[in-house]
Design a protein around this motif. Structure first.
Motif, PDB file in Angstrom:
ATOM      1  N   LEU A  85       0.828  -1.212   0.000  1.00  0.00           N
ATOM      2  CA  LEU A  85       0.000   0.000   0.000  1.00  0.00           C
ATOM      3  C   LEU A  85       0.859   1.257   0.000  1.00  0.00           C
ATOM      4  CD1 LEU A  85      -2.908  -0.845   2.464  1.00  0.00           C
ATOM      5  CD2 LEU A  85      -3.065  -0.453   0.002  1.00  0.00           C
ATOM      6  N   GLY A  86       1.929   1.242   0.776  1.00  0.00           N
ATOM      7  CA  GLY A  86       2.820   2.396   0.816  1.00  0.00           C
ATOM      8  C   GLY A  86       3.490   2.656  -0.516  1.00  0.00           C
ATOM      9  N   ILE A  87       3.844   1.590  -1.221  1.00  0.00           N
ATOM     10  CA  ILE A  87       4.482   1.754  -2.528  1.00  0.00           C
ATOM     11  C   ILE A  87       3.479   2.265  -3.563  1.00  0.00           C
ATOM     12  CG2 ILE A  87       5.516   0.476  -4.449  1.00  0.00           C
ATOM     13  CD1 ILE A  87       6.923  -1.269  -2.331  1.00  0.00           C
ATOM     14  N   PHE A  88       2.299   1.632  -3.618  1.00  0.00           N
ATOM     15  CA  PHE A  88       1.330   2.002  -4.646  1.00  0.00           C
ATOM     16  C   PHE A  88       0.660   3.349  -4.398  1.00  0.00           C
ATOM     17  CE2 PHE A  88       1.049  -2.723  -5.385  1.00  0.00           C
ATOM     18  CZ  PHE A  88       1.781  -2.676  -6.551  1.00  0.00           C
ATOM     19  N   LEU A  89       0.437   3.696  -3.134  1.00  0.00           N
ATOM     20  CA  LEU A  89      -0.205   4.967  -2.811  1.00  0.00           C
ATOM     21  C   LEU A  89       0.806   6.082  -2.558  1.00  0.00           C
ATOM     22  CD1 LEU A  89      -3.021   3.697  -0.444  1.00  0.00           C
ATOM     23  CD2 LEU A  89      -3.197   4.280  -2.866  1.00  0.00           C
ATOM     24  N   ASN A  90       2.078   5.732  -2.613  1.00  0.00           N
ATOM     25  CA  ASN A  90       3.162   6.698  -2.423  1.00  0.00           C
ATOM     26  C   ASN A  90       3.081   7.390  -1.061  1.00  0.00           C
ATOM     27  OD1 ASN A  90       5.521   7.882  -3.124  1.00  0.00           O
ATOM     28  ND2 ASN A  90       4.607   9.475  -4.394  1.00  0.00           N
ATOM     29  N   ILE A  91       2.850   6.570  -0.018  1.00  0.00           N
ATOM     30  CA  ILE A  91       2.802   7.065   1.365  1.00  0.00           C
ATOM     31  C   ILE A  91       3.992   6.456   2.092  1.00  0.00           C
ATOM     32  CG2 ILE A  91       1.456   7.179   3.486  1.00  0.00           C
ATOM     33  CD1 ILE A  91      -1.050   6.797   1.782  1.00  0.00           C
ATOM     34  N   SER A  92       4.965   7.271   2.409  1.00  0.00           N
ATOM     35  CA  SER A  92       6.229   6.756   2.937  1.00  0.00           C
ATOM     36  C   SER A  92       6.100   6.138   4.329  1.00  0.00           C
ATOM     37  CB  SER A  92       7.279   7.857   2.953  1.00  0.00           C
ATOM     38  OG  SER A  92       6.893   8.893   3.814  1.00  0.00           O
ATOM     39  N   ILE A  93       5.187   6.632   5.171  1.00  0.00           N
ATOM     40  CA  ILE A  93       5.057   6.078   6.521  1.00  0.00           C
ATOM     41  C   ILE A  93       4.532   4.642   6.470  1.00  0.00           C
ATOM     42  CG2 ILE A  93       2.757   7.021   6.956  1.00  0.00           C
ATOM     43  CD1 ILE A  93       5.570   6.792   9.531  1.00  0.00           C
ATOM     44  N   LEU A  94       3.630   4.355   5.540  1.00  0.00           N
ATOM     45  CA  LEU A  94       3.147   2.976   5.390  1.00  0.00           C
ATOM     46  C   LEU A  94       4.264   2.066   4.909  1.00  0.00           C
ATOM     47  CD1 LEU A  94      -0.402   3.300   3.802  1.00  0.00           C
ATOM     48  CD2 LEU A  94       0.196   2.813   6.160  1.00  0.00           C
ATOM     49  N   TRP A  95       5.089   2.577   4.029  1.00  0.00           N
ATOM     50  CA  TRP A  95       6.222   1.805   3.513  1.00  0.00           C
ATOM     51  C   TRP A  95       7.191   1.468   4.645  1.00  0.00           C
ATOM     52  CZ3 TRP A  95      11.508   2.236   2.987  1.00  0.00           C
ATOM     53  CH2 TRP A  95      12.098   1.400   2.055  1.00  0.00           C
ATOM     54  N   THR A  96       7.471   2.462   5.487  1.00  0.00           N
ATOM     55  CA  THR A  96       8.400   2.267   6.600  1.00  0.00           C
ATOM     56  C   THR A  96       7.847   1.272   7.619  1.00  0.00           C
ATOM     57  OG1 THR A  96       9.162   4.534   6.319  1.00  0.00           O
ATOM     58  CG2 THR A  96       9.693   3.451   8.401  1.00  0.00           C
ATOM     59  N   ILE A  97       6.588   1.429   7.994  1.00  0.00           N
ATOM     60  CA  ILE A  97       5.971   0.516   8.956  1.00  0.00           C
ATOM     61  C   ILE A  97       5.900  -0.895   8.376  1.00  0.00           C
ATOM     62  CG2 ILE A  97       3.831  -0.007  10.180  1.00  0.00           C
ATOM     63  CD1 ILE A  97       3.399   3.023  10.422  1.00  0.00           C
ATOM     64  N   GLY A  98       5.617  -1.012   7.093  1.00  0.00           N
ATOM     65  CA  GLY A  98       5.573  -2.317   6.443  1.00  0.00           C
ATOM     66  C   GLY A  98       6.913  -3.028   6.483  1.00  0.00           C
ATOM     67  N   VAL A  99       7.991  -2.309   6.233  1.00  0.00           N
ATOM     68  CA  VAL A  99       9.332  -2.912   6.283  1.00  0.00           C
ATOM     69  C   VAL A  99       9.653  -3.372   7.702  1.00  0.00           C
ATOM     70  CG1 VAL A  99      11.789  -2.428   6.059  1.00  0.00           C
ATOM     71  CG2 VAL A  99      10.210  -1.668   4.288  1.00  0.00           C
ATOM     72  N   ILE A 100       9.330  -2.535   8.686  1.00  0.00           N
ATOM     73  CA  ILE A 100       9.606  -2.886  10.082  1.00  0.00           C
ATOM     74  C   ILE A 100       8.826  -4.132  10.480  1.00  0.00           C
ATOM     75  CG2 ILE A 100       9.280  -2.128  12.476  1.00  0.00           C
ATOM     76  CD1 ILE A 100       9.909   0.733  11.456  1.00  0.00           C
ATOM     77  N   LEU A 101       7.554  -4.199  10.118  1.00  0.00           N
ATOM     78  CA  LEU A 101       6.749  -5.367  10.460  1.00  0.00           C
ATOM     79  C   LEU A 101       7.234  -6.620   9.749  1.00  0.00           C
ATOM     80  CD1 LEU A 101       3.097  -3.996  10.625  1.00  0.00           C
ATOM     81  CD2 LEU A 101       4.578  -4.704  12.495  1.00  0.00           C
ATOM     82  N   LEU A 102       7.688  -6.482   8.516  1.00  0.00           N
ATOM     83  CA  LEU A 102       8.241  -7.637   7.803  1.00  0.00           C
ATOM     84  C   LEU A 102       9.491  -8.174   8.502  1.00  0.00           C
ATOM     85  CD1 LEU A 102       7.890  -6.829   4.008  1.00  0.00           C
ATOM     86  CD2 LEU A 102       6.943  -8.759   5.239  1.00  0.00           C
ATOM     87  N   VAL A 103      10.363  -7.288   8.926  1.00  0.00           N
ATOM     88  CA  VAL A 103      11.595  -7.716   9.597  1.00  0.00           C
ATOM     89  C   VAL A 103      11.276  -8.379  10.945  1.00  0.00           C
ATOM     90  CG1 VAL A 103      13.725  -6.887  10.678  1.00  0.00           C
ATOM     91  CG2 VAL A 103      13.052  -6.052   8.425  1.00  0.00           C
ATOM     92  N   VAL A 104      10.410  -7.761  11.737  1.00  0.00           N
ATOM     93  CA  VAL A 104      10.044  -8.328  13.034  1.00  0.00           C
ATOM     94  C   VAL A 104       9.335  -9.668  12.851  1.00  0.00           C
ATOM     95  CG1 VAL A 104       8.598  -7.985  15.076  1.00  0.00           C
ATOM     96  CG2 VAL A 104       9.990  -6.117  14.216  1.00  0.00           C
TER      97      VAL A 104
END
Length: 51
Positions: A11-30
């Protein structure tokens, strides 16, 4: 957690919302770390199994 991280990342990539992208990466790593710890049989958070 892996699925939620992937959804937020996409969603962060397609909607160009950087906070969603950042939270998504953090959740993927955790989620990946918790998955690996659980797959090795190590107790996570004091429990061996989460139901």
């Amino acid at each position: 957690m892996l699925v939620l991280g992937l959804i937020l990342l996409l969603l962060g990539i397609f909607l160009n919302i950087s906070i969603l992208w950042t939270i998504g990466v953090i959740l993927l790593v955790v989620g990946a770390v918790l998955y690996l710890l659980g797959a090795t049989g190590r107790a996570v958070g004091g429990r061996k199994h989460w139901y």
